[in-house]
Design a protein around this motif. Structure first.
Motif, mmCIF file in Angstrom:
data_model
loop_
_atom_site.group_PDB
_atom_site.id
_atom_site.type_symbol
_atom_site.label_atom_id
_atom_site.label_comp_id
_atom_site.label_asym_id
_atom_site.label_seq_id
_atom_site.Cartn_x
_atom_site.Cartn_y
_atom_site.Cartn_z
ATOM 1 N N LEU A 110 45.075 11.252 -52.081
ATOM 2 C CA LEU A 110 43.618 11.076 -52.098
ATOM 3 C C LEU A 110 42.945 12.091 -51.178
ATOM 4 C CD1 LEU A 110 41.085 9.358 -52.839
ATOM 5 C CD2 LEU A 110 41.639 7.958 -50.849
ATOM 6 N N ARG A 111 43.470 12.250 -49.983
ATOM 7 C CA ARG A 111 42.892 13.206 -49.032
ATOM 8 C C ARG A 111 43.011 14.638 -49.535
ATOM 9 N NH1 ARG A 111 45.712 12.075 -43.665
ATOM 10 N NH2 ARG A 111 44.330 13.698 -42.898
ATOM 11 N N ARG A 114 40.484 14.985 -52.502
ATOM 12 C CA ARG A 114 39.108 15.026 -52.007
ATOM 13 C C ARG A 114 38.815 16.342 -51.309
ATOM 14 N NH1 ARG A 114 37.969 8.869 -49.901
ATOM 15 N NH2 ARG A 114 37.368 8.077 -51.955
ATOM 16 N N LEU A 117 38.390 18.962 -54.131
ATOM 17 C CA LEU A 117 37.170 18.689 -54.900
ATOM 18 C C LEU A 117 35.928 18.997 -54.075
ATOM 19 C CD1 LEU A 117 38.153 15.371 -56.750
ATOM 20 C CD2 LEU A 117 38.046 17.686 -57.720
ATOM 21 N N ASP A 118 35.967 18.679 -52.800
ATOM 22 C CA ASP A 118 34.844 19.002 -51.909
ATOM 23 C C ASP A 118 34.632 20.516 -51.859
ATOM 24 O OD1 ASP A 118 32.848 18.496 -49.847
ATOM 25 O OD2 ASP A 118 34.324 19.338 -48.459
ATOM 26 N N LEU A 146 40.407 7.889 -59.048
ATOM 27 C CA LEU A 146 39.525 8.883 -58.433
ATOM 28 C C LEU A 146 38.303 9.193 -59.296
ATOM 29 C CD1 LEU A 146 42.086 11.476 -57.037
ATOM 30 C CD2 LEU A 146 40.599 9.981 -55.720
ATOM 31 N N ARG A 178 29.898 14.256 -50.222
ATOM 32 C CA ARG A 178 31.347 14.392 -50.189
ATOM 33 C C ARG A 178 31.849 14.613 -48.765
ATOM 34 N NH1 ARG A 178 29.882 17.447 -54.677
ATOM 35 N NH2 ARG A 178 29.719 19.289 -53.394
ATOM 36 N N PRO A 181 33.911 11.307 -46.540
ATOM 37 C CA PRO A 181 35.113 10.750 -47.148
ATOM 38 C C PRO A 181 36.037 11.784 -47.772
ATOM 39 C CG PRO A 181 33.205 10.297 -48.531
ATOM 40 C CD PRO A 181 32.721 10.952 -47.271
ATOM 41 N N MET A 182 35.540 12.983 -48.070
ATOM 42 C CA MET A 182 36.365 13.949 -48.765
ATOM 43 C C MET A 182 37.451 14.542 -47.886
ATOM 44 S SD MET A 182 35.805 14.222 -51.828
ATOM 45 C CE MET A 182 34.675 14.218 -53.167
#
Length: 189
Positions: A110-111, A114, A117-118, A146, A178, A181-182
């Motif tokens: 997830l990290r 993110r 994507l960020d 996601l 973003r 949390p991104m």
């Protein structure tokens, strides 16, 4: 064990290549023939990853997950859509994401996602796609959690075996918050 997510550097090539090979063997053992997985080479993958550093693209991002002792246990790379990947129907693409089994289901994937994507969103991309083996249900559930939307399918020969992949699309809404949390720079405990 804490995990730090950071930008990859050229000195990470061997660690990335090792994760790439071991990640294939662990993630695809139920989908690909053993001889196909046995034929993977760290040296071959090192050459491939050295190419990413030889011709860097500031719009692309390569992140690694690193343990306290400096070992690489995962990575993700994304950037502008590659030639031949237009079937994704997106502006950008996740080229690869792999984690070793020993660190899966701890929020590291997830990290990593993110973080990339960020980065892509900050570079003006509004949509990102990726391909995943249709039979890889755990990866598909991860992408769906996601916010990825499944789409087109394609079949091709992968190391001597016909497989089917499914496209996933992620929309990056302009102005989407973003930042926090991104990408959390603190190590995961």
């Amino acid at each position: 064990m804490s995990i730090l997510i950071r930008d990859a550097v050229e000195g990470d090539v061997e660690g990335i290549a090792r994760v790439h090979v071991q990640g294939w063997r662990e993630s695809y053992r139920d989908f690909l023939r053993p001889e196909a997985l046995a034929g993977l080479s760290v040296e071959e993958r090192m050459q491939m990853w050295q190419g990413a550093f030889a011709q860097p693209d500031p719009r692309a991002k390569l992140l690694v997950a690193q343990t306290d002792d400096g070992g690489i246990v995962g990575f993700v790379r994304g950037g502008p859509i590659r030639e031949g990947a237009e079937q994704l129907g997106t502006e950008a693409e996740i080229f690869a994401i792999y984690l070793l089994d020993k660190v899966k289901r701890r929020g590291i994937g997830l990290r990593l996602m993110r973080g990339v994507l960020d980065h892509l969103g900050r570079h003006g991309f509004r949509s990102v796609g990726l391909w995943v083996l249709k039979d890889n249900l755990s990866a598909r559930r991860f992408y769906e959690a996601l916010g990825g939307q499944s789409g087109a399918e394609q079949s091709f020969d992968l190391r001597g075996q016909m497989v089917v992949e499914v496209a996933y699309r992620f929309d990056l809404t302009p102005g989407m918050d973003r930042a926090a949390p991104m990408m959390d720079p603190r190590p995961l405990r």
